[in-house]
Scaffold this motif. Sequence first.
Motif, PDB file in Angstrom:
ATOM      1  N   PRO A  43     -17.775  -6.913   1.618  1.00 47.01           N
ATOM      2  CA  PRO A  43     -16.799  -7.783   0.952  1.00 47.01           C
ATOM      3  C   PRO A  43     -15.614  -8.043   1.881  1.00 47.01           C
ATOM      4  O   PRO A  43     -15.497  -7.393   2.916  1.00 47.01           O
ATOM      5  CB  PRO A  43     -16.353  -6.970  -0.268  1.00 47.01           C
ATOM      6  CG  PRO A  43     -17.039  -5.667  -0.211  1.00 47.01           C
ATOM      7  CD  PRO A  43     -17.865  -5.586   1.038  1.00 47.01           C
ATOM      8  N   ALA A  44     -14.756  -8.982   1.508  1.00 47.61           N
ATOM      9  CA  ALA A  44     -13.565  -9.257   2.313  1.00 47.61           C
ATOM     10  C   ALA A  44     -12.680  -8.007   2.329  1.00 47.61           C
ATOM     11  O   ALA A  44     -12.645  -7.261   1.362  1.00 47.61           O
ATOM     12  CB  ALA A  44     -12.798 -10.436   1.732  1.00 47.61           C
ATOM     13  N   PRO A  45     -11.989  -7.779   3.448  1.00 48.04           N
ATOM     14  CA  PRO A  45     -11.092  -6.622   3.496  1.00 48.04           C
ATOM     15  C   PRO A  45      -9.951  -6.769   2.483  1.00 48.04           C
ATOM     16  O   PRO A  45      -9.649  -7.890   2.056  1.00 48.04           O
ATOM     17  CB  PRO A  45     -10.570  -6.630   4.932  1.00 48.04           C
ATOM     18  CG  PRO A  45     -11.137  -7.793   5.618  1.00 48.04           C
ATOM     19  CD  PRO A  45     -12.027  -8.541   4.695  1.00 48.04           C
ATOM     20  N   PRO A  46      -9.311  -5.657   2.096  1.00 52.92           N
ATOM     21  CA  PRO A  46      -8.234  -5.725   1.107  1.00 52.92           C
ATOM     22  C   PRO A  46      -7.128  -6.692   1.524  1.00 52.92           C
ATOM     23  O   PRO A  46      -6.897  -6.897   2.715  1.00 52.92           O
ATOM     24  CB  PRO A  46      -7.706  -4.286   1.069  1.00 52.92           C
ATOM     25  CG  PRO A  46      -8.843  -3.440   1.547  1.00 52.92           C
ATOM     26  CD  PRO A  46      -9.593  -4.282   2.524  1.00 52.92           C
ATOM     27  N   ALA A 106      -2.253  -5.767  -1.146  1.00 53.60           N
ATOM     28  CA  ALA A 106      -2.784  -4.435  -1.452  1.00 53.60           C
ATOM     29  C   ALA A 106      -2.401  -3.446  -0.351  1.00 53.60           C
ATOM     30  O   ALA A 106      -2.030  -2.301  -0.627  1.00 53.60           O
ATOM     31  CB  ALA A 106      -4.306  -4.499  -1.594  1.00 53.60           C
ATOM     32  N   ILE A 107      -2.469  -3.897   0.908  1.00 50.62           N
ATOM     33  CA  ILE A 107      -2.103  -3.022   2.010  1.00 50.62           C
ATOM     34  C   ILE A 107      -0.593  -2.767   1.997  1.00 50.62           C
ATOM     35  O   ILE A 107      -0.134  -1.655   2.264  1.00 50.62           O
ATOM     36  CB  ILE A 107      -2.587  -3.625   3.350  1.00 50.62           C
ATOM     37  CG1 ILE A 107      -4.115  -3.490   3.414  1.00 50.62           C
ATOM     38  CG2 ILE A 107      -1.935  -2.929   4.539  1.00 50.62           C
ATOM     39  CD1 ILE A 107      -4.763  -4.129   4.613  1.00 50.62           C
ATOM     40  N   LEU A 119       1.261  -2.573  -0.607  1.00 55.53           N
ATOM     41  CA  LEU A 119       1.493  -1.586  -1.670  1.00 55.53           C
ATOM     42  C   LEU A 119       1.139  -0.179  -1.172  1.00 55.53           C
ATOM     43  O   LEU A 119       1.895   0.780  -1.366  1.00 55.53           O
ATOM     44  CB  LEU A 119       0.653  -1.946  -2.898  1.00 55.53           C
ATOM     45  CG  LEU A 119       1.003  -1.225  -4.193  1.00 55.53           C
ATOM     46  CD1 LEU A 119       2.408  -1.598  -4.650  1.00 55.53           C
ATOM     47  CD2 LEU A 119      -0.014  -1.561  -5.287  1.00 55.53           C
ATOM     48  N   ALA A 120      -0.026  -0.077  -0.513  1.00 54.48           N
ATOM     49  CA  ALA A 120      -0.441   1.215   0.031  1.00 54.48           C
ATOM     50  C   ALA A 120       0.586   1.720   1.036  1.00 54.48           C
ATOM     51  O   ALA A 120       0.947   2.901   1.048  1.00 54.48           O
ATOM     52  CB  ALA A 120      -1.815   1.090   0.686  1.00 54.48           C
ATOM     53  N   ARG A 121       1.077   0.804   1.860  1.00 55.88           N
ATOM     54  CA  ARG A 121       2.041   1.198   2.892  1.00 55.88           C
ATOM     55  C   ARG A 121       3.384   1.599   2.288  1.00 55.88           C
ATOM     56  O   ARG A 121       4.050   2.490   2.799  1.00 55.88           O
ATOM     57  CB  ARG A 121       2.239   0.068   3.911  1.00 55.88           C
ATOM     58  CG  ARG A 121       1.046  -0.132   4.829  1.00 55.88           C
ATOM     59  CD  ARG A 121       1.451  -0.863   6.097  1.00 55.88           C
ATOM     60  NE  ARG A 121       2.415  -0.099   6.862  1.00 55.88           N
ATOM     61  CZ  ARG A 121       2.086   0.883   7.712  1.00 55.88           C
ATOM     62  NH1 ARG A 121       0.829   1.187   7.919  1.00 55.88           N
ATOM     63  NH2 ARG A 121       3.022   1.548   8.371  1.00 55.88           N
ATOM     64  N   MET A 139       3.074   5.104   1.281  1.00 55.80           N
ATOM     65  CA  MET A 139       2.986   5.968   2.451  1.00 55.80           C
ATOM     66  C   MET A 139       4.344   6.064   3.157  1.00 55.80           C
ATOM     67  O   MET A 139       4.770   7.154   3.549  1.00 55.80           O
ATOM     68  CB  MET A 139       1.928   5.388   3.393  1.00 55.80           C
ATOM     69  CG  MET A 139       1.521   6.269   4.543  1.00 55.80           C
ATOM     70  SD  MET A 139       2.530   6.016   5.996  1.00 55.80           S
ATOM     71  CE  MET A 139       2.042   4.353   6.434  1.00 55.80           C
ATOM     72  N   GLY A 162      -6.940  -4.022  12.170  1.00 51.94           N
ATOM     73  CA  GLY A 162      -6.922  -5.324  11.514  1.00 51.94           C
ATOM     74  C   GLY A 162      -5.857  -5.436  10.444  1.00 51.94           C
ATOM     75  O   GLY A 162      -5.946  -6.279   9.554  1.00 51.94           O
ATOM     76  N   THR A 163      -4.819  -4.597  10.539  1.00 50.23           N
ATOM     77  CA  THR A 163      -3.744  -4.656   9.542  1.00 50.23           C
ATOM     78  C   THR A 163      -3.059  -6.014   9.601  1.00 50.23           C
ATOM     79  O   THR A 163      -2.605  -6.429  10.663  1.00 50.23           O
ATOM     80  CB  THR A 163      -2.691  -3.565   9.836  1.00 50.23           C
ATOM     81  OG1 THR A 163      -3.369  -2.341  10.031  1.00 50.23           O
ATOM     82  CG2 THR A 163      -1.689  -3.447   8.698  1.00 50.23           C
ATOM     83  N   PRO A 164      -2.978  -6.739   8.469  1.00 55.16           N
ATOM     84  CA  PRO A 164      -2.224  -7.995   8.504  1.00 55.16           C
ATOM     85  C   PRO A 164      -0.738  -7.693   8.692  1.00 55.16           C
ATOM     86  O   PRO A 164      -0.206  -6.774   8.055  1.00 55.16           O
ATOM     87  CB  PRO A 164      -2.494  -8.616   7.131  1.00 55.16           C
ATOM     88  CG  PRO A 164      -3.132  -7.568   6.302  1.00 55.16           C
ATOM     89  CD  PRO A 164      -3.532  -6.419   7.165  1.00 55.16           C
TER      90      PRO A 164
END
Lengths: 275, 302
Positions: free
Chosen positions: A12-15, A19-20, A22-24, A27, A109-111
Amino acid sequence: MTAVLTPPRTRPAPPSAAAIGLARTGMELRLFVRDPAQVVFSFAYPIVMLLIFASVFEGEDRPGGVPFAQYFLAGIAATGIMLTSFQAVGTAIAEERDRGDLARLQTLGTPALGYFLGKAGQVLVTTVLQLALLLTVAATAFDVSLPTEPGRWLTFAWVAVGGAVAGTVLGIAVASVGSSRSVGNGISAFAVVLQFFSGVFFVFSELPPWMQEVAAVFPLKWMVQGMRSVFLPDSAAAVEPAGSWEHGTTALVLAAWVIIGLVVCARAFRWRRTA
Amino acid sequence: MTAMQTAPAAAGVRDDDAVRVRGLVKRYGGRTVVDGLDLDVRRGEVFALLGPNGAGKTTTVEVLEGVRTRDGGEVTVLGEDPARAGRAWRDRTGVVGQTTGAGNALTVRETLDHFARYHATPVPTAELLADVALAESAGTRVSRLSGGQRRRLEVALGIQGRPELLFLDEPTTGMDPVARRSFWGLVRGLRAAGTTVLLTTHYLDEAAELADRVGVLAAGRLVEVAPPAELGADLRRVATVRWTEDGAVREVVTREPAAVLRDLLAAHPAGEVPGLTVTRPDLEEVYLSLVGATATPEGEPR
């Protein structure tokens, strides 16, 4: 070795960047609370400054007949926002790039947007906590009477959020254009000078006109002015440079800096030390 | 680990190469670091780029990873040009970095749980911890890990997204012999699972142990590509015959050692030839010849 390491047939497409982001945010906050020096500096610095200046100038009244602690609270709130956004973000990004953390994020691949959103999320949470602590101490230990009208709190909210967003974006922008070493020292020096020029430590209207004009280019002056409109009586607006609180101009200046910062970020953000 | 003996599972399924490079050029300032490099990595194989420091290994890999621009040549990785490929492509590649990317104040488990959220199909953290033998250290902060444990965490992060192609840039540098062995087992397992692996190393034994094919890089060019056992086949045909005569060691370097031996035996009809040995270059000598670090036995170029 487990079978789960087999590359999937369909992927599937990466998140999403959101979403990233929010995760960051989660963290980054976790890292923040695990760095005692940063926690103490972010939360105690404004309170210590309030303590020093309110004690030194105790008994002196300021424009509008308000106690100095009340006048000074506006500047300290604005400078606190600059601290947790512009200074913290600019310094952190320069360090992360130096350590190779950003290079790692790039290969993952972090946007870039997800990375920025993580910074912004962390800034908003720490800024809210910092301001809540500052206002509580000001009200209880320094007898500053906080506003009761909802309109003033609305102003407080948009000035705080606008300032924090502008600070975050400009922190990223400065870290993008500067080398890692220059960013750390440069940001601190610039912030100190800007605080003096923007009327954080003095009554703004008593500063030399040229200093006021230089300060008017940068967001901090407008954040302090916006905060004065929250904590000072309306009569104090008379001594402002324009004779009013200039909310419209404040919003425009903050928005303009956000846009300038975004353009610089989009063009100059670097994951690696050398281009 | 019997699966490693069989042909890579993916080889028959996909007929395109994982990596295809033609005429890659990279310069830093006026210095040419990669000078017209051609490279093919097949799906499902472990390919080792072997070469001395400064040969251009890391630069080449960084171009393939899409984090460094190139000055010339065509590059296709998993069907796309890394210089223009997007996030979906990156999720199909894995890179083992030199840091975790999240600071050292997180625990091992927190780090893995965090980065799982970057991937479309992440390996569950518990599985990953078991695969890199870090389950015991799951609650330990990264700052308190040993060098070898930290390296294994970086490897775990590199394979977390279940990549089709994994880049390993000098993966075992700084590992003790035990950690190296266990890492080699991990790479064999990845290969058995169908992952293509491109690794750089300057350890010959590592290349010989892991790689289906080895590419020897010297001064920005591939000077030879072959399975480890066949590397430098031409060089290996040269043998050195040594013996002792009148108290001095004599030495003949030849492609026809049998003929030299016949002559020697004829010259010693009485019996033994003292100190007689026939040797062929081992992998290390072949490698050193290929990268031009020593003169070749017969003074041939390369």
